[in-house]
Design a protein around this motif. Structure first.
Motif, PDB file in Angstrom:
ATOM      1  N   HIS A 207       4.574  -1.876   4.720  1.00  0.00           N
ATOM      2  CA  HIS A 207       4.847  -1.576   3.312  1.00  0.00           C
ATOM      3  C   HIS A 207       5.737  -0.349   3.259  1.00  0.00           C
ATOM      4  O   HIS A 207       5.271   0.751   3.528  1.00  0.00           O
ATOM      5  CB  HIS A 207       3.536  -1.320   2.564  1.00  0.00           C
TER       6      HIS A 207
ATOM      7  N   HIS B 250       0.873  -1.178   0.000  1.00  0.00           N
ATOM      8  CA  HIS B 250       0.000   0.000   0.000  1.00  0.00           C
ATOM      9  C   HIS B 250       0.904   1.220   0.000  1.00  0.00           C
ATOM     10  O   HIS B 250       1.823   1.285   0.828  1.00  0.00           O
ATOM     11  CB  HIS B 250      -0.842   0.107   1.284  1.00  0.00           C
ATOM     12  N   PRO B 251       0.664   2.182  -0.872  1.00  0.00           N
ATOM     13  CA  PRO B 251       1.487   3.396  -0.827  1.00  0.00           C
ATOM     14  C   PRO B 251       1.034   4.372   0.259  1.00  0.00           C
ATOM     15  O   PRO B 251       0.573   5.470  -0.015  1.00  0.00           O
ATOM     16  CB  PRO B 251       1.356   3.978  -2.238  1.00  0.00           C
ATOM     17  N   ALA B 252       1.183   3.937   1.496  1.00  0.00           N
ATOM     18  CA  ALA B 252       0.858   4.796   2.643  1.00  0.00           C
ATOM     19  C   ALA B 252       1.541   4.195   3.870  1.00  0.00           C
ATOM     20  O   ALA B 252       1.758   2.989   3.926  1.00  0.00           O
ATOM     21  CB  ALA B 252      -0.655   4.872   2.856  1.00  0.00           C
ATOM     22  N   LEU B 253       1.865   5.050   4.820  1.00  0.00           N
ATOM     23  CA  LEU B 253       2.483   4.585   6.069  1.00  0.00           C
ATOM     24  C   LEU B 253       1.418   4.531   7.150  1.00  0.00           C
ATOM     25  O   LEU B 253       0.834   5.563   7.498  1.00  0.00           O
ATOM     26  CB  LEU B 253       3.610   5.543   6.486  1.00  0.00           C
ATOM     27  N   ARG B 254       1.151   3.345   7.664  1.00  0.00           N
ATOM     28  CA  ARG B 254       0.205   3.225   8.769  1.00  0.00           C
ATOM     29  C   ARG B 254       0.905   3.666  10.043  1.00  0.00           C
ATOM     30  O   ARG B 254       1.981   3.166  10.355  1.00  0.00           O
ATOM     31  CB  ARG B 254      -0.242   1.774   8.923  1.00  0.00           C
ATOM     32  N   THR B 255       0.281   4.560  10.778  1.00  0.00           N
ATOM     33  CA  THR B 255       0.958   5.077  11.965  1.00  0.00           C
ATOM     34  C   THR B 255       0.134   4.886  13.235  1.00  0.00           C
ATOM     35  O   THR B 255       0.357   5.565  14.218  1.00  0.00           O
ATOM     36  CB  THR B 255       1.284   6.579  11.794  1.00  0.00           C
ATOM     37  N   GLY B 256      -0.818   3.954  13.224  1.00  0.00           N
ATOM     38  CA  GLY B 256      -1.612   3.724  14.425  1.00  0.00           C
ATOM     39  C   GLY B 256      -0.810   3.074  15.555  1.00  0.00           C
ATOM     40  O   GLY B 256       0.312   2.623  15.352  1.00  0.00           O
TER      41      GLY B 256
ATOM     42  N   ASP C 149      -6.393   6.036   3.362  1.00  0.00           N
ATOM     43  CA  ASP C 149      -5.089   6.653   3.604  1.00  0.00           C
ATOM     44  C   ASP C 149      -4.271   6.725   2.311  1.00  0.00           C
ATOM     45  O   ASP C 149      -3.461   7.628   2.112  1.00  0.00           O
ATOM     46  CB  ASP C 149      -4.268   5.851   4.616  1.00  0.00           C
TER      47      ASP C 149
ATOM     48  N   THR D 263       1.076  -0.822  15.747  1.00  0.00           N
ATOM     49  CA  THR D 263       1.355  -1.217  14.372  1.00  0.00           C
ATOM     50  C   THR D 263       2.855  -1.409  14.210  1.00  0.00           C
ATOM     51  O   THR D 263       3.632  -1.097  15.109  1.00  0.00           O
ATOM     52  CB  THR D 263       0.933  -0.131  13.373  1.00  0.00           C
ATOM     53  N   ARG D 264       3.219  -1.935  13.069  1.00  0.00           N
ATOM     54  CA  ARG D 264       4.602  -1.844  12.615  1.00  0.00           C
ATOM     55  C   ARG D 264       4.518  -1.569  11.118  1.00  0.00           C
ATOM     56  O   ARG D 264       3.544  -1.947  10.473  1.00  0.00           O
ATOM     57  CB  ARG D 264       5.409  -3.102  12.966  1.00  0.00           C
ATOM     58  N   PRO D 265       5.505  -0.837  10.567  1.00  0.00           N
ATOM     59  CA  PRO D 265       5.419  -0.546   9.131  1.00  0.00           C
ATOM     60  C   PRO D 265       5.452  -1.868   8.371  1.00  0.00           C
ATOM     61  O   PRO D 265       6.265  -2.749   8.664  1.00  0.00           O
ATOM     62  CB  PRO D 265       6.675   0.281   8.863  1.00  0.00           C
TER      63      PRO D 265
END
Lengths: 434, 434
Positions: A73, A60-66, A133, A69-71
């Motif tokens: 992608h 996914h071209p997005a950084l999940r920052t919840g 996102d 989480t861990r990155p």
């Protein structure tokens, strides 16, 4: 699809810490590893040693920052896989890419470039993206509705396939005194509902002419897209019955599109939890999900489907209706349908169901022998053509799988001992030349 | 820009058969080479042996199919350079990319991925594209006018730079029990005239934080863009006077944007024609242009500027006005202005002028000593900071340059004998950390 003997196909997932979110706590992978090229090189070499068909990168071209989480992608899949392919021979490369947030010419060119550079080892896994996102990284417009995304995706693949075969340098000899015969590159003059593209592509056909096309979606739109364009299907299939039902639906659609269903291979996700004994493997399964015991795993499972652990009897049969997602919801619908399909075809209590899936894909839990048997089981009768193995912890579980499960599959004569030199990934998958 | 000693910088062009179109007839490069990864690997290793700063790939996302052409832009630059960087250490990578036909998030992500994978070796050469054939590969709309392209390019770089620095994983330690501190990735919430992008980028800062930014355009809009965003300028500078005038204009603009002009390095194109004697080099210069003698070269030159060879005295001074392009024309305006600027500052006849440029860049013709002297000449007084060498024939002229010219530059103490281990391309260019 003419080949002497049916082969088991195994891809392996390569995303950051591994497939199961909380599992990193029980592994050696750290933040500094997940953007380190040498880290991935080590895993890719291990996968090569295990004779996997291909490395798989979801995206996914997005950084999940919840929180918690861990990155998952980070490095662009085509860039990471190019880096690895330059140093690791033979192994195929599956790169996930969005048809919603790319232009066909750029995507066709980049993918074909990797296919040429790698000697015909690329599989593109086309997704229509489902994450708001992601949408927010590409403009003020919200995510288009599912139908519009799949309409675009279908036309996207139509045009990309035309671009991929628009320049065949060797098709005609160069006229006297000329470097090449320029007419070997021909405009495609594509004019569709979404795209208007002249062409030709400025990258030639690859050793396998163009990348193999993979597809993941399990929604109705996803299945129609798979039937029209897909060659390798990375779906979530949790049982024989569900797999056969999925296969029947896919085949019928493929025939509607005039395709031979034998040209579509089913290589669903599989999450292995392997230990020396079954008891240890069950505890590993719990632990890697961040659960201290089976009860915690049960509660986690029920919450995932919006059910209240306090109100559900873990030993009473769970119905498909109870876990049915809202079809109007925006997320990855196909993924959530895996459990629905499992429960439609088998009577299972929550206590049984929790051992059948991990991260929406088929969980296999047990000794190396049990895991190998489970893999062979659904492959042998043709329910699946193989699996995309998703190690819960990238490093540890890849190593265990390569060292303990692969040798059993090899000794049973169902999995290759060596790569065939110079074969393309299309040849390895026994797909007909395009 | 604080460094002990000024260094000469040399990049080398790597596109297909080499810089000069008809020169392939006098070289060994064939159609099957130009999409062969091993071919480029051989040249890249030669360039590494020559201690070049960086490999340079120009680009257009379109296949030119006219008569007497050869494909010049094929494999995607980022893919080819990633493939090479995985196998050749130290050397930098210049990838040309369009701000008109990319989305900022995708471009930022791919470029940063290469910068991370290569250990901080990437330079992005941002172009706004000028070719209608390119436009036709990206929709039914014609190429936007130059001003709109540069307005978009400026905002594009604004947002891309914000994305590149939006995730610094090591900025804060991970809280107890967490994999990372998720707030080390922060949304940029960019809302401009052209783009609306949330961020953060899902690729972290690289060893040099983000790629170095190069720029080529020499039109007024191009110079303004260079002054605002450029760090390495690949312009066409055909003489000391023209270079100093360009530099003065660029510096004044940079100051307007609040930038230190010392942070902008001038590394123009240079096309070397090297032989054992000056006479041989002059004949090589003619031959590689497909001219049998000086008269044919003269006629070719005049036609290029729309002048009638029958009506121009090759030994009478040519004026800048005679070669002035129409400023409203659609092409690469900056490129055509090189000859104008040369003739503005020097009185030259056509017979003299033809020996000063090749493919719009500075031609240097002579023995290895003469070519080395010509390179040092404009560098020594600071007119330029180095050159982007464009070998007329990719293989032969790279080899001659590496084996004969580089050792002279090294023996004069102006060019490096070895790479400094682990340095980023930003450090090699002596640019201040971003």
């Amino acid at each position: 699809m003419a080949r002497a003997q049916r082969e088991l196909h195994l891809n392996i997932g390569l995303n950051t810490t591994g497939y199961i979110e909380p599992a990193w706590r029980h592994g050696a992978t750290r933040l500094e590893d997940i953007n380190d090229p040498n880290f991935y090189l080590e895993i890719a070499r291990l996968a090569h040693q295990g004779r996997f068909d291909a490395l798989f990168l979801s995206d996914h071209p997005a950084l999940r920052t919840g929180a918690n989480t861990r990155p998952f992608h980070t490095i662009d899949p085509l860039i990471l896989l190019t880096h690895l392919a330059a140093q690791v021979p033979d192994i195929g490369l599956v790169a996930t890419m969005s048809t919603t947030y790319n232009s066909p010419y750029n995507l066709a060119r980049r993918a074909q470039s990797v296919d040429v550079m790698s000697g015909g080892r690329l599989i593109v896994n086309m997704v229509s993206s489902f994450n708001p996102d992601v949408a927010a990284n590409f403009g003020a417009e919200p995510l288009p509705p599912r139908k519009a995304r799949y309409d675009r995706a279908n036309e996207f693949l139509d045009v990309v396939k035309q671009l991929w075969t628009s320049w065949t340098p060797g098709a005609k000899p160069a006229p006297d005194g000329q470097f090449w015969e320029a007419s070997t590159g021909a405009p495609i003059d594509f004019k569709g509902e979404y795209f208007s593209i002249k062409g030709p592509l400025n990258v030639p056909v690859s050793p396998q002419r163009h990348p193999v096309i993979a597809q993941a979606g399990g929604s109705e739109s996803g299945i129609a897209f798979a039937a029209r364009h897909g060659e390798i299907i990375y779906a979530n299939v949790l049982s024989r019955q569900a797999g056969q039902a999925f296969r029947a639906k896919l085949n019928a659609k493929a025939v509607e599109f005039g395709r031979d269903p034998a040209e579509i291979l089913l290589v669903p996700g599989l999450v292995p939890f392997v230990a020396d004994t079954r008891e240890e493997a069950l505890r590993l399964h719990e632990r890697l999900h961040g659960a201290a015991n089976e009860e915690e795993l049960l509660a986690q499972f029920l919450r995932q489907f919006g059910l209240d652990p306090a109100r559900i009897d873990p030993d009473k049969v769970l119905t498909a209706e109870e876990v049915m997602p809202d079809p109007e919801q925006g997320g990855a619908l196909g993924f959530l349908l895996g459990m629905v399909e499992l429960l439609r075809h088998e009577e299972l209590t929550p206590r049984q169901a929790i051992r059948r899936s991990a991260g929406h894909h088929r969980a296999v839990i047990g000794t190396p022998e049990e895991v190998a048997e489970a893999i062979i089981d659904l492959w042998q009768d043709g329910t699946v053509d193989g699996y995309t193995v998703q190690p819960p912890r990238i490093r540890e579980d890849t190593q265990i799988f390569v060292e303990k499960v692969i040798p059993i599959l090899q000794s049973r004569g169902v999995f290759r001992d060596a790569y065939r030199s110079g074969e393309t990934i299309r040849e390895r998958y026994g797909l007909t030349a395009v």
